[in-house]
Design a protein around this motif. Structure first.
Motif, PDB file in Angstrom:
ATOM      1  N   LEU A 154       0.811  -1.224   0.000  1.00 24.85           N
ATOM      2  CA  LEU A 154       0.000   0.000   0.000  1.00 24.85           C
ATOM      3  C   LEU A 154       0.843   1.272   0.000  1.00 24.85           C
ATOM      4  CD1 LEU A 154      -2.727  -0.978   2.608  1.00 24.85           C
ATOM      5  CD2 LEU A 154      -2.910  -0.983   0.116  1.00 24.85           C
ATOM      6  N   ILE A 155       2.092   1.150   0.382  1.00 21.51           N
ATOM      7  CA  ILE A 155       2.943   2.333   0.505  1.00 21.51           C
ATOM      8  C   ILE A 155       3.100   3.079  -0.829  1.00 21.51           C
ATOM      9  CG2 ILE A 155       5.303   3.121   1.013  1.00 21.51           C
ATOM     10  CD1 ILE A 155       5.314   1.099   3.311  1.00 21.51           C
ATOM     11  N   PRO A 156       3.326   2.420  -1.977  1.00 16.27           N
ATOM     12  CA  PRO A 156       3.435   3.185  -3.230  1.00 16.27           C
ATOM     13  C   PRO A 156       2.167   3.972  -3.566  1.00 16.27           C
ATOM     14  CG  PRO A 156       4.331   0.993  -3.543  1.00 16.27           C
ATOM     15  CD  PRO A 156       3.685   1.009  -2.187  1.00 16.27           C
ATOM     16  N   ALA A 157       0.988   3.413  -3.298  1.00 15.64           N
ATOM     17  CA  ALA A 157      -0.253   4.143  -3.557  1.00 15.64           C
ATOM     18  C   ALA A 157      -0.379   5.331  -2.614  1.00 15.64           C
ATOM     19  CB  ALA A 157      -1.455   3.218  -3.398  1.00 15.64           C
ATOM     20  N   ALA A 158       0.003   5.138  -1.352  1.00 20.16           N
ATOM     21  CA  ALA A 158      -0.059   6.229  -0.380  1.00 20.16           C
ATOM     22  C   ALA A 158       0.923   7.340  -0.730  1.00 20.16           C
ATOM     23  CB  ALA A 158       0.210   5.695   1.023  1.00 20.16           C
ATOM     24  N   VAL A 159       2.103   6.965  -1.204  1.00 23.44           N
ATOM     25  CA  VAL A 159       3.093   7.972  -1.619  1.00 23.44           C
ATOM     26  C   VAL A 159       2.567   8.757  -2.814  1.00 23.44           C
ATOM     27  CG1 VAL A 159       5.378   8.250  -2.686  1.00 23.44           C
ATOM     28  CG2 VAL A 159       5.113   6.812  -0.671  1.00 23.44           C
ATOM     29  N   SER A 160       2.011   8.074  -3.804  1.00 20.97           N
ATOM     30  CA  SER A 160       1.462   8.758  -4.982  1.00 20.97           C
ATOM     31  C   SER A 160       0.376   9.735  -4.582  1.00 20.97           C
ATOM     32  CB  SER A 160       0.884   7.748  -5.970  1.00 20.97           C
ATOM     33  OG  SER A 160       1.882   6.961  -6.527  1.00 20.97           O
ATOM     34  N   LEU A 161      -0.539   9.263  -3.775  1.00 24.02           N
ATOM     35  CA  LEU A 161      -1.670  10.092  -3.374  1.00 24.02           C
ATOM     36  C   LEU A 161      -1.232  11.233  -2.452  1.00 24.02           C
ATOM     37  CD1 LEU A 161      -4.701  10.488  -3.546  1.00 24.02           C
ATOM     38  CD2 LEU A 161      -4.980   8.794  -1.755  1.00 24.02           C
ATOM     39  N   GLY A 162      -0.448  10.942  -1.447  1.00 17.91           N
ATOM     40  CA  GLY A 162      -0.061  11.945  -0.466  1.00 17.91           C
ATOM     41  C   GLY A 162       0.799  13.060  -1.034  1.00 17.91           C
ATOM     42  N   TYR A 163       1.903  12.702  -1.649  1.00 18.75           N
ATOM     43  CA  TYR A 163       2.805  13.717  -2.197  1.00 18.75           C
ATOM     44  C   TYR A 163       2.172  14.432  -3.391  1.00 18.75           C
ATOM     45  CZ  TYR A 163       6.696  12.250   0.728  1.00 18.75           C
ATOM     46  OH  TYR A 163       7.511  11.983   1.798  1.00 18.75           O
ATOM     47  N   GLY A 164       1.429  13.699  -4.192  1.00 16.61           N
ATOM     48  CA  GLY A 164       0.765  14.328  -5.331  1.00 16.61           C
ATOM     49  C   GLY A 164      -0.238  15.374  -4.905  1.00 16.61           C
ATOM     50  N   ILE A 165      -0.983  15.085  -3.850  1.00 14.74           N
ATOM     51  CA  ILE A 165      -1.969  16.052  -3.359  1.00 14.74           C
ATOM     52  C   ILE A 165      -1.290  17.302  -2.824  1.00 14.74           C
ATOM     53  CG2 ILE A 165      -3.536  16.453  -1.409  1.00 14.74           C
ATOM     54  CD1 ILE A 165      -4.757  13.773  -1.956  1.00 14.74           C
ATOM     55  N   MET A 166      -0.244  17.121  -2.062  1.00 10.76           N
ATOM     56  CA  MET A 166       0.423  18.295  -1.489  1.00 10.76           C
ATOM     57  C   MET A 166       1.026  19.179  -2.590  1.00 10.76           C
ATOM     58  SD  MET A 166      -0.457  17.986   1.498  1.00 10.76           S
ATOM     59  CE  MET A 166       0.301  19.428   2.150  1.00 10.76           C
ATOM     60  N   PHE A 167       1.609  18.563  -3.588  1.00  8.37           N
ATOM     61  CA  PHE A 167       2.193  19.328  -4.692  1.00  8.37           C
ATOM     62  C   PHE A 167       1.095  19.987  -5.521  1.00  8.37           C
ATOM     63  CE2 PHE A 167       4.299  19.795  -8.844  1.00  8.37           C
ATOM     64  CZ  PHE A 167       5.458  20.455  -8.453  1.00  8.37           C
ATOM     65  N   ALA A 168       0.061  19.238  -5.837  1.00 12.46           N
ATOM     66  CA  ALA A 168      -1.010  19.750  -6.700  1.00 12.46           C
ATOM     67  C   ALA A 168      -1.844  20.827  -6.012  1.00 12.46           C
ATOM     68  CB  ALA A 168      -1.908  18.608  -7.158  1.00 12.46           C
ATOM     69  N   THR A 169      -1.963  20.770  -4.703  1.00 11.28           N
ATOM     70  CA  THR A 169      -2.746  21.784  -3.996  1.00 11.28           C
ATOM     71  C   THR A 169      -2.139  23.162  -4.172  1.00 11.28           C
ATOM     72  OG1 THR A 169      -3.545  20.204  -2.369  1.00 11.28           O
ATOM     73  CG2 THR A 169      -3.594  22.515  -1.728  1.00 11.28           C
ATOM     74  N   VAL A 170      -0.841  23.249  -3.988  1.00 12.28           N
ATOM     75  CA  VAL A 170      -0.159  24.532  -4.149  1.00 12.28           C
ATOM     76  C   VAL A 170      -0.293  25.013  -5.595  1.00 12.28           C
ATOM     77  CG1 VAL A 170       2.090  25.683  -4.032  1.00 12.28           C
ATOM     78  CG2 VAL A 170       1.441  24.019  -2.277  1.00 12.28           C
ATOM     79  N   ILE A 171      -0.082  24.123  -6.527  1.00 11.06           N
ATOM     80  CA  ILE A 171      -0.192  24.482  -7.944  1.00 11.06           C
ATOM     81  C   ILE A 171      -1.625  24.879  -8.295  1.00 11.06           C
ATOM     82  CG2 ILE A 171       0.009  23.580 -10.301  1.00 11.06           C
ATOM     83  CD1 ILE A 171       2.706  24.121  -8.978  1.00 11.06           C
ATOM     84  N   THR A 172      -2.595  24.145  -7.771  1.00  6.61           N
ATOM     85  CA  THR A 172      -4.003  24.418  -8.071  1.00  6.61           C
ATOM     86  C   THR A 172      -4.394  25.811  -7.609  1.00  6.61           C
ATOM     87  OG1 THR A 172      -4.597  22.091  -7.948  1.00  6.61           O
ATOM     88  CG2 THR A 172      -6.373  23.664  -7.626  1.00  6.61           C
ATOM     89  N   LEU A 173      -3.956  26.188  -6.430  1.00  7.62           N
ATOM     90  CA  LEU A 173      -4.327  27.496  -5.893  1.00  7.62           C
ATOM     91  C   LEU A 173      -3.710  28.653  -6.675  1.00  7.62           C
ATOM     92  CD1 LEU A 173      -4.161  26.682  -2.085  1.00  7.62           C
ATOM     93  CD2 LEU A 173      -6.202  27.088  -3.474  1.00  7.62           C
ATOM     94  N   VAL A 174      -2.693  28.372  -7.461  1.00  4.95           N
ATOM     95  CA  VAL A 174      -2.078  29.399  -8.298  1.00  4.95           C
ATOM     96  C   VAL A 174      -2.511  29.243  -9.758  1.00  4.95           C
ATOM     97  CG1 VAL A 174       0.118  30.312  -9.157  1.00  4.95           C
ATOM     98  CG2 VAL A 174      -0.092  29.609  -6.774  1.00  4.95           C
ATOM     99  N   LEU A 175      -2.472  28.013 -10.264  1.00  5.00           N
ATOM    100  CA  LEU A 175      -2.708  27.751 -11.684  1.00  5.00           C
ATOM    101  C   LEU A 175      -4.152  28.014 -12.110  1.00  5.00           C
ATOM    102  CD1 LEU A 175      -1.497  26.551 -14.347  1.00  5.00           C
ATOM    103  CD2 LEU A 175      -2.386  24.355 -13.576  1.00  5.00           C
ATOM    104  N   ILE A 176      -5.112  27.547 -11.352  1.00  2.00           N
ATOM    105  CA  ILE A 176      -6.518  27.680 -11.755  1.00  2.00           C
ATOM    106  C   ILE A 176      -6.936  29.144 -11.876  1.00  2.00           C
ATOM    107  CG2 ILE A 176      -8.908  27.115 -11.154  1.00  2.00           C
ATOM    108  CD1 ILE A 176      -7.179  24.747 -12.195  1.00  2.00           C
ATOM    109  N   PRO A 177      -6.638  30.010 -10.896  1.00  2.52           N
ATOM    110  CA  PRO A 177      -6.987  31.430 -11.093  1.00  2.52           C
ATOM    111  C   PRO A 177      -6.297  32.061 -12.302  1.00  2.52           C
ATOM    112  CG  PRO A 177      -6.500  31.012  -8.795  1.00  2.52           C
ATOM    113  CD  PRO A 177      -6.142  29.770  -9.542  1.00  2.52           C
TER     114      PRO A 177
END
Length: 169
Positions: free
Chosen positions: A116-139
């Protein structure tokens, strides 16, 4: 795409929403690199789950922007600013709680949890990276979309005026 285009009544806004997905994938790849994990099928399952959360975060911003644009005919910049301020808490809570829920799995050493660790790494790190990008990129993309719509309407108006002038001569 179609499931987003129908309720939004737009062809371009689903593309704006889906533009954040590649940044989530980059975050997932960085997470695998940081944790020195190989990519596998469970990593891809985590990336699929990540895509859903990233689309949800982006959809929150875009739908609030659309609602604010319809209310009182808000200016584009005002609507984007209000949408980001009103949905910031929802986006951050979604992302941080998901990451916090995955942290125990990332530190697990039992043999049963290793797959389960690879799925958790994909989901966890991806969300943290994408959240910052989303808050800048979408606007930014919403602003670009509005600029393009304004340019197209001005070009249509100019060509309409030119054709009226040519018909009068």
């Amino acid at each position: 795409y179609a499931l987003l285009a129908i309720p939004l009544k737009s062809y371009s806004q689903p593309l704006i929403i889906m533009m954040a997905i590649p940044f989530g994938i980059i975050g997932a790849l960085l997470g695998h690199w940081i944790n020195d994990l190989p990519l596998g099928i469970f990593s891809l399952n985590g990336i699929l789950a990540l895509s859903g959360v990233v689309v949800n975060d982006s959809l929150l911003l875009v739908s609030r922007f659309n609602a604010l644009r319809k209310e009182k005919d808000n200016h584009v910049k005002t609507a984007i600013s209000l949408a980001c301020r009103s949905r910031l808490r929802a986006v951050l809570l979604t992302s941080f709680t998901t990451f916090a829920g995955l942290m125990p799995i990332l530190g697990e050493t039992s043999r049963q949890a290793q797959m389960l660790i690879p799925a958790a790494v994909s989901l966890g790190y991806g969300i943290m990276f994408a959240t910052v990008i989303t808050l800048v990129l979408i606007p930014v993309l919403l602003m670009i979309q509005e600029d393009i719509h304004g340019l197209i309407s001005r070009l249509k108006k100019t060509t309409r005026n030119q054709s009226l002038l040519n018909n009068d001569q």
